[in-house]
Motif scaffolding. Sequence first.
Motif, PDB file in Angstrom:
ATOM      1  N   HIS A  53       0.838  -1.207   0.000  1.00  0.00           N
ATOM      2  CA  HIS A  53       0.000   0.000   0.000  1.00  0.00           C
ATOM      3  C   HIS A  53       0.871   1.255   0.000  1.00  0.00           C
ATOM      4  O   HIS A  53       0.538   2.253  -0.623  1.00  0.00           O
ATOM      5  N   ARG A  54       2.002   1.185   0.698  1.00  0.00           N
ATOM      6  CA  ARG A  54       2.925   2.348   0.685  1.00  0.00           C
ATOM      7  C   ARG A  54       3.466   2.558  -0.723  1.00  0.00           C
ATOM      8  O   ARG A  54       3.581   3.688  -1.194  1.00  0.00           O
ATOM      9  N   GLU A  55       3.793   1.442  -1.386  1.00  0.00           N
ATOM     10  CA  GLU A  55       4.313   1.561  -2.763  1.00  0.00           C
ATOM     11  C   GLU A  55       3.228   2.098  -3.696  1.00  0.00           C
ATOM     12  O   GLU A  55       3.495   2.940  -4.554  1.00  0.00           O
ATOM     13  N   ALA A  56       1.999   1.638  -3.503  1.00  0.00           N
ATOM     14  CA  ALA A  56       0.896   2.120  -4.352  1.00  0.00           C
ATOM     15  C   ALA A  56       0.693   3.617  -4.122  1.00  0.00           C
ATOM     16  O   ALA A  56       0.487   4.390  -5.073  1.00  0.00           O
ATOM     17  N   ALA A  57       0.798   4.047  -2.858  1.00  0.00           N
ATOM     18  CA  ALA A  57       0.606   5.471  -2.546  1.00  0.00           C
ATOM     19  C   ALA A  57       1.682   6.312  -3.229  1.00  0.00           C
ATOM     20  O   ALA A  57       1.398   7.374  -3.792  1.00  0.00           O
ATOM     21  N   GLU A  58       2.898   5.828  -3.211  1.00  0.00           N
ATOM     22  CA  GLU A  58       3.999   6.561  -3.852  1.00  0.00           C
ATOM     23  C   GLU A  58       3.723   6.720  -5.354  1.00  0.00           C
ATOM     24  O   GLU A  58       3.928   7.791  -5.936  1.00  0.00           O
ATOM     25  N   ARG A  59       3.213   5.642  -5.963  1.00  0.00           N
ATOM     26  CA  ARG A  59       2.916   5.664  -7.408  1.00  0.00           C
ATOM     27  C   ARG A  59       1.809   6.684  -7.714  1.00  0.00           C
ATOM     28  O   ARG A  59       1.896   7.464  -8.659  1.00  0.00           O
ATOM     29  N   ILE A  60       0.756   6.688  -6.911  1.00  0.00           N
ATOM     30  CA  ILE A  60      -0.367   7.607  -7.165  1.00  0.00           C
ATOM     31  C   ILE A  60       0.088   9.058  -6.943  1.00  0.00           C
ATOM     32  O   ILE A  60      -0.252   9.961  -7.715  1.00  0.00           O
ATOM     33  N   HIS A  61       0.860   9.278  -5.889  1.00  0.00           N
ATOM     34  CA  HIS A  61       1.388  10.619  -5.580  1.00  0.00           C
ATOM     35  C   HIS A  61       2.161  11.176  -6.775  1.00  0.00           C
ATOM     36  O   HIS A  61       1.933  12.310  -7.217  1.00  0.00           O
ATOM     37  N   ARG A  62       3.060  10.352  -7.328  1.00  0.00           N
ATOM     38  CA  ARG A  62       3.869  10.814  -8.477  1.00  0.00           C
ATOM     39  C   ARG A  62       2.994  11.063  -9.692  1.00  0.00           C
ATOM     40  O   ARG A  62       3.171  12.052 -10.410  1.00  0.00           O
ATOM     41  N   ALA A  63       2.052  10.146  -9.921  1.00  0.00           N
ATOM     42  CA  ALA A  63       1.212  10.252 -11.126  1.00  0.00           C
ATOM     43  C   ALA A  63       0.318  11.483 -11.068  1.00  0.00           C
ATOM     44  O   ALA A  63       0.078  12.133 -12.086  1.00  0.00           O
ATOM     45  N   LEU A  64      -0.169  11.814  -9.874  1.00  0.00           N
ATOM     46  CA  LEU A  64      -0.990  13.033  -9.748  1.00  0.00           C
ATOM     47  C   LEU A  64      -0.202  14.242 -10.237  1.00  0.00           C
ATOM     48  O   LEU A  64      -0.710  15.067 -10.996  1.00  0.00           O
ATOM     49  N   LEU A  65       1.052  14.328  -9.790  1.00  0.00           N
ATOM     50  CA  LEU A  65       1.882  15.478 -10.178  1.00  0.00           C
ATOM     51  C   LEU A  65       2.282  15.411 -11.641  1.00  0.00           C
ATOM     52  O   LEU A  65       2.231  16.409 -12.360  1.00  0.00           O
ATOM     53  N   ASP A  66       2.659  14.215 -12.112  1.00  0.00           N
ATOM     54  CA  ASP A  66       3.140  14.083 -13.496  1.00  0.00           C
ATOM     55  C   ASP A  66       2.016  14.256 -14.509  1.00  0.00           C
ATOM     56  O   ASP A  66       2.231  14.787 -15.589  1.00  0.00           O
TER      57      ASP A  66
END
Length: 419
Positions: free
Chosen positions: A258-271
């Motif tokens: 879940h931490r890894e998924a959160a990191e992915r979503i966080h980056r994708a929101l910005l990108d």
Amino acid sequence: MGPRLTGDETALWLAAARVLDANWTGAATVPSPGLYPHQWSWDSAFIGLGLAHHRPDRARTEFLSLFRGQWATGLLPHIVFHTTEPRHAYFPGPELWRSSAHPAAPRGVQTSALAQPPLHALVALRMVQASDGADRAFLGPLYPCLVAQHAYLARDRDIGGGGLASLCHPWESGLDDSPAWDTPLAAVDPRGRTYNGGDHDRYVALVTGMRAAGYRAEYLRDEHPFVVEDPLFNAVYLASTHALAELADLAGADPRPHREAAERIHRALLDRLWDESAGCFRARDLRAGRLIPETTVAGFVPLMDPELPAPVVRALTDLLLSPRFAGAAGYPVPTCDIQSEAFDRGAYWRGPTWANTNWLLWFGACAHDLGGIADLIFGSTARLVRQSGFREFYDPFDGSGRGGHDYSWSAALLLDLLA
Ligand code: 2M8
């Protein structure tokens, strides 16, 4: 009653609790008596926040009723139908979705086949934190359902391949007729249907297209005409993914995925959704391959991301406080840029202030220690309710109430804000 309140706040608290009691069916809470006679997914999440302070037992039952509607794919449908009485007719009812004919749909309960902003893990965490321990037992069966809900979004809805969940229908956004959907919706062929005319034909055409394709993920990915990545949906998805990691700890499961998924979503929101030149987040139309130029309240909801970079937070708060949003509204926060041609102070998700979007922004402001903004939103929401009651939405200039009366999420969220 939990917190220490002033006399005036006590009266508000009791009024809100009365609305929730009146809208309780024994298994769930209807969003509004008469208008919406079934159970809606993100309404139940907001209602759960309020019930956790008022009737935690009902908050648990509310969630269990909702998750009875979950599909084997993990999809948590946006409507779970609770009544077939003709006097409670709501269109579109179960006949549009035909969930009973689908092998992945649950037996014994009829549902829609769309998602809504996945706030549930965040609410489940807050329910557990607010409880005396009773919710820990409830977490056992709930945790795998929340994991499945998120797995569905990651597997079947990352249509853009960048880590965000895509919406396949305006109803999935929760902000049904937001001006952000005007352009992608105009590209949908309404196929000559005449239900209510206009957008409604397109809403129905989108569903019948999905249904004819058996609600298959491949159809959504390759053929479905409406596919957008929305900042509100994905910010809520991110906040709930962080909550899922904490729930995993409590449930004795591994929080790392879940931490890894959160990191992915966080980056994708910005990108994928941050528009540097405009200083706000925007929705991305995957079929047209571009950001949608409309600026709406959804663009501020990424404030829920605790790791949002400081310059992004600053740009967002500047815009939020400007005359385009809170700066010109007596009762912030309007759902659409006041200076946009699409803005309409009385029209549903095209201008009015809503308690639930206010709550999301309040939560985001708290995540960044923006006390002034949190207080502004809390104060505005409390004034709206004091002046006009627990309405569905409000005029952002004079605070008059619009839409349904005795609205459950307006009552529930007031309890959470007061608590
Ligand atoms: C509204 O949506 C339904 C369709 O799902 C409708 O227009 O009939 C929206 O405000 C949505 O966000 C909300 O969940 C639902 C029930 O309150 O009503």
